[in-house]
Design a protein around this motif. Structure first.
Motif, PDB file in Angstrom:
ATOM      1  N   UNK A 165      -0.441 -16.766 -27.871  1.00  0.00           N
ATOM      2  CA  UNK A 165      -1.418 -17.694 -28.446  1.00  0.00           C
ATOM      3  C   UNK A 165      -0.885 -18.603 -29.542  1.00  0.00           C
ATOM      4  N   UNK A 166       0.418 -18.796 -29.605  1.00  0.00           N
ATOM      5  CA  UNK A 166       0.982 -19.682 -30.630  1.00  0.00           C
ATOM      6  C   UNK A 166       1.032 -21.117 -30.139  1.00  0.00           C
ATOM      7  N   UNK A 167       0.802 -22.026 -31.082  1.00  0.00           N
ATOM      8  CA  UNK A 167       0.843 -23.458 -30.791  1.00  0.00           C
ATOM      9  C   UNK A 167       1.674 -24.150 -31.858  1.00  0.00           C
ATOM     10  N   UNK A 168       1.988 -25.419 -31.632  1.00  0.00           N
ATOM     11  CA  UNK A 168       2.741 -26.211 -32.599  1.00  0.00           C
ATOM     12  C   UNK A 168       2.028 -26.164 -33.951  1.00  0.00           C
ATOM     13  N   UNK A 169       2.787 -25.886 -35.000  1.00  0.00           N
ATOM     14  CA  UNK A 169       2.238 -25.838 -36.355  1.00  0.00           C
ATOM     15  C   UNK A 169       1.832 -24.452 -36.816  1.00  0.00           C
ATOM     16  N   UNK A 170       1.736 -23.477 -35.896  1.00  0.00           N
ATOM     17  CA  UNK A 170       1.400 -22.111 -36.291  1.00  0.00           C
ATOM     18  C   UNK A 170       2.565 -21.493 -37.055  1.00  0.00           C
ATOM     19  N   UNK A 171       2.257 -20.513 -37.889  1.00  0.00           N
ATOM     20  CA  UNK A 171       3.272 -19.816 -38.670  1.00  0.00           C
ATOM     21  C   UNK A 171       3.561 -18.465 -38.033  1.00  0.00           C
ATOM     22  N   UNK A 172       4.838 -18.093 -38.028  1.00  0.00           N
ATOM     23  CA  UNK A 172       5.240 -16.795 -37.491  1.00  0.00           C
ATOM     24  C   UNK A 172       5.946 -15.981 -38.561  1.00  0.00           C
ATOM     25  N   UNK A 173       5.992 -14.685 -38.340  1.00  0.00           N
ATOM     26  CA  UNK A 173       6.737 -13.759 -39.180  1.00  0.00           C
ATOM     27  C   UNK A 173       7.935 -13.294 -38.360  1.00  0.00           C
ATOM     28  N   UNK A 174       9.125 -13.318 -38.968  1.00  0.00           N
ATOM     29  CA  UNK A 174      10.350 -12.954 -38.249  1.00  0.00           C
ATOM     30  C   UNK A 174      10.989 -11.759 -38.948  1.00  0.00           C
ATOM     31  N   UNK A 175      11.220 -10.697 -38.182  1.00  0.00           N
ATOM     32  CA  UNK A 175      11.826  -9.473 -38.702  1.00  0.00           C
ATOM     33  C   UNK A 175      13.174  -9.286 -38.002  1.00  0.00           C
ATOM     34  N   UNK A 176      14.270  -9.320 -38.768  1.00  0.00           N
ATOM     35  CA  UNK A 176      15.614  -9.187 -38.210  1.00  0.00           C
ATOM     36  C   UNK A 176      16.101  -7.756 -38.428  1.00  0.00           C
ATOM     37  N   UNK A 177      16.455  -7.085 -37.344  1.00  0.00           N
ATOM     38  CA  UNK A 177      16.974  -5.711 -37.386  1.00  0.00           C
ATOM     39  C   UNK A 177      18.470  -5.772 -37.062  1.00  0.00           C
ATOM     40  N   UNK A 178      19.286  -5.941 -38.114  1.00  0.00           N
ATOM     41  CA  UNK A 178      20.727  -6.082 -37.907  1.00  0.00           C
ATOM     42  C   UNK A 178      21.345  -4.865 -37.233  1.00  0.00           C
ATOM     43  N   UNK A 179      20.840  -3.676 -37.553  1.00  0.00           N
ATOM     44  CA  UNK A 179      21.455  -2.448 -37.047  1.00  0.00           C
ATOM     45  C   UNK A 179      21.409  -2.332 -35.527  1.00  0.00           C
ATOM     46  N   UNK A 180      20.397  -2.930 -34.893  1.00  0.00           N
ATOM     47  CA  UNK A 180      20.347  -2.847 -33.432  1.00  0.00           C
ATOM     48  C   UNK A 180      20.281  -4.213 -32.748  1.00  0.00           C
ATOM     49  N   UNK A 181      20.447  -5.295 -33.521  1.00  0.00           N
ATOM     50  CA  UNK A 181      20.510  -6.625 -32.945  1.00  0.00           C
ATOM     51  C   UNK A 181      19.184  -7.182 -32.467  1.00  0.00           C
ATOM     52  N   UNK A 182      18.070  -6.679 -32.997  1.00  0.00           N
ATOM     53  CA  UNK A 182      16.760  -7.163 -32.578  1.00  0.00           C
ATOM     54  C   UNK A 182      16.205  -8.189 -33.554  1.00  0.00           C
ATOM     55  N   UNK A 183      15.490  -9.147 -32.998  1.00  0.00           N
ATOM     56  CA  UNK A 183      14.702 -10.085 -33.786  1.00  0.00           C
ATOM     57  C   UNK A 183      13.286 -10.005 -33.247  1.00  0.00           C
ATOM     58  N   UNK A 184      12.347  -9.693 -34.132  1.00  0.00           N
ATOM     59  CA  UNK A 184      10.951  -9.558 -33.731  1.00  0.00           C
ATOM     60  C   UNK A 184      10.166 -10.727 -34.324  1.00  0.00           C
ATOM     61  N   UNK A 185       9.470 -11.457 -33.459  1.00  0.00           N
ATOM     62  CA  UNK A 185       8.664 -12.601 -33.889  1.00  0.00           C
ATOM     63  C   UNK A 185       7.200 -12.247 -33.672  1.00  0.00           C
TER      64      UNK A 185
END
Length: 87
Positions: A30-50
């Motif tokens: 449900x994201x559209x242009x202009x929406x804000x997201x939260x980004x969580x970077x998990x360096x230990x396992x190479x994951x990026x969660x948006x």
């Protein structure tokens, strides 16, 4: 539980930044242009969660312009602020 989208993308250059396109995945949550997201970077396992950012109720007397300005200052002075943290 609904089935997620599995996709593979190449990292490309967008101006001076690296990025990927994932329009269908963003639309699915449900994201559209202009929406804000939260980004969580998990360096230990190479994951990026948006995630879709949660809407926050601002305290009385705090305008969204103030938070926008504060966010911009923090972004502009990120390296400086990180350096101060280590002192």
């Amino acid at each position: 539980m609904s089935k997620g989208i599995e996709m593979e993308r190449k990292v490309t250059k967008f101006g001076n930044s690296l990025g990927i396109t994932m329009t269908e995945a963003l639309k699915q949550i449900g994201l559209e242009v202009g929406d804000t997201v939260s980004i969580d970077v998990k360096e230990e396992n190479g994951e990026i969660i948006i995630r879709r950012a949660r809407k926050v109720q601002l305290p009385a007397g705090i305008s969204s312009d103030f938070l926008d300005t504060l966010s911009q200052v923090m972004e502009d002075y990120d390296d400086t602020l990180k350096g101060l943290k280590d002192r």
